[in-house]
Design a protein around this motif. Structure first.
Motif, short mmCIF file in Angstrom:
data_model
loop_
_atom_site.label_atom_id
_atom_site.label_comp_id
_atom_site.label_asym_id
_atom_site.label_seq_id
_atom_site.Cartn_x
_atom_site.Cartn_y
_atom_site.Cartn_z
N THR A 91 0.83 -1.21 0.00
CA THR A 91 0.00 0.00 0.00
C THR A 91 0.87 1.26 0.00
N ARG A 117 -9.94 -1.93 2.80
CA ARG A 117 -9.56 -2.46 4.11
C ARG A 117 -10.52 -2.07 5.23
N ASP A 156 -7.43 -1.71 -3.56
CA ASP A 156 -6.59 -2.32 -2.54
C ASP A 156 -7.47 -3.21 -1.65
N GLU A 157 -6.95 -4.39 -1.33
CA GLU A 157 -7.68 -5.36 -0.48
C GLU A 157 -9.00 -5.82 -1.11
MG MG Z 1 -1.82 -2.90 2.31
#
Ligand code: MG
Ligand code: ATP
Length: 357
Positions: free
Chosen positions: A39, A61, A148-149
């Motif tokens: 990240t 997240r 992300d995630e």
């Molecule tokens: Mg990360």
């Protein structure tokens, strides 16, 4: 807030820049062990990108994702007025695009929101995003979508599985329309394994590993923080190149004590994990079936690391592999066909604990 400056990840940054320089054709999956700096690297790269890229970055997240609506809400950034009501001002996509700052979620106004949420159809959301990206492209800029995630959407269903709808959408954006670069970032190696074996993604994606720092990078990083040669060696021998652990060492008043503490803590966690499994047993669900986890097999797998740093992923049974990866002890890399401890510290802890298991 971190007071530690970003340490350049030249190789990975170069790879991503060269992807960004070419026409979008493949989805890029960025993966790596926990806390390896994925990240951070992506965020830093975004900051450094020239203004002719427009980045839509969404980090799932911290989002609560139990349904399709939750997912759509986390994707879109709504233009709010100060009283919290949705803004009505910008009517056209062109107006919306002109107000986009460098990095954001996906902007949307009330008019489009009704359409996107209508009938719970991912197709509506995706066709809106395509229209928006086309508008960005018309201004001479290149859209970049980063999620992300992504594994957090789990098995959210919309008629079929949302993840498959998304993969089809990503293929549309890249291979079919060449409209946007798509990056998916994840620290869940079981998710990457699933993707790796997913027929619909064969030949349509590439994998980019962001691992812990190598030795030279670790040494250079610690040098920036005035470590002596002995201190650098002590840090590398305990933590390898895991940025998150190195930060703890940099911040510690007494390096030797911190090294001991980290190792003692990790070994303690692992000991408790094994003791609990031995005394209470455990089960895992794989392909919708429940299986018993065998303590003896787990110990056998961990013993393989007594004199190896990584092992062939096909040399261990699927249940133990799944269990140890799910519990963040091992990291699975399907692209190289290996499993290894999540960090060098984990390897040391495994060796210590397994000696008396
Ligand atoms: Mg990360
Ligand atoms: N290149 C770097 N220079 C300095 N610090 C870094 C660097 N990369 C990561 N870190 C630090 O290491 C920690 C972990 O980084 P980050 O959260 O980016 O890892 P991650 O791989 O995304 O983790 P996760 O697996 O949880 O998603 C952060 O505190 C971050 O500040």
């Amino acid at each position: 807030m971190s007071d530690i400056e970003f340490h350049n990840r030249e190789k990975e940054t170069k790879e991503i820049r060269s992807i960004l320089d070419s026409r979008p054709t493949l989805i890029t999956f960025i993966y790596g062990p926990i806390n390896s700096g994925k990240t951070t690297m992506v965020s830093h790269l975004i900051e450094e990108l020239p203004a002719d890229y427009v980045v839509f970055y969404i980090n799932l997240r911290t989002k609560f994702l139990a349904s399709y609506d939750d997912f759509i809400e986390s994707l879109f950034e709504m233009e709010m007025e100060s009283e919290g009501a949705l803004k009505k001002g910008k009517e056209t996509l062109a107006e919306l695009v002109s107000s986009i700052t460098k990095v954001a979620g996906i902007p949307i106004t009330k008019e489009f929101l009704d359409y996107v949420f209508k009938d719970n159809k991912p197709k509506n959301a995706f066709s809106y995003i395509i229209k928006l990206f086309m508008e960005v492209k018309a201004t001479g800029k290149q859209p970049v979508l980063i999620l992300d995630e992504l594994q957090k959407i789990g098995d959210v269903k919309v008629n079929g599985s949302l993840i498959y709808e998304l993969f089809n959408f990503f293929i549309d954006l890249t291979k079919e329309l060449h409209l946007a670069h798509v990056f998916v970032v994840t620290s869940d190696s079981l998710f990457i394994e699933r993707i790796y074996n997913e027929a619909m993604l064969q030949g349509r994606c590439r994998y980019l590993r962001v691992d812990d720092f190598d030795e030279a990078t670790t040494v250079a990083f610690l040098e920036e923080h005035d470590f002596t040669d002995d201190e650098k060696a002590a840090a590398w021998n305990c933590c390898g190149g895991k940025p998150a652990y190195l930060l703890e060492l940099i911040r510690a008043d007494d390096l030797g004590r911190e090294v001991d503490r980290l190792l003692r803590m990790r070994a303690g966690e692992l000991k408790t994990f094994l003791k609990t499994l031995k005394e209470l047993g455990d089960k895992v669900t794989m392909k919708e079936e429940r299986y018993d986890v065998s303590y003896e097999k787990i110990v056998c797998v961990l013993k393989m690391f007594s004199d190896e740093e990584k092992i062939d992923m096909w040399s261990i049974d699927e249940i133990s592999k799944y269990y140890l990866v799910r519990n963040n002890i091992l990291f699975l890399d399907p692209d190289r066909g290996i499993v290894k401890p999540q960090s060098w510290l984990d390897l040391l802890a495994i060796r210590e604990v397994i000696a008396d298991a």
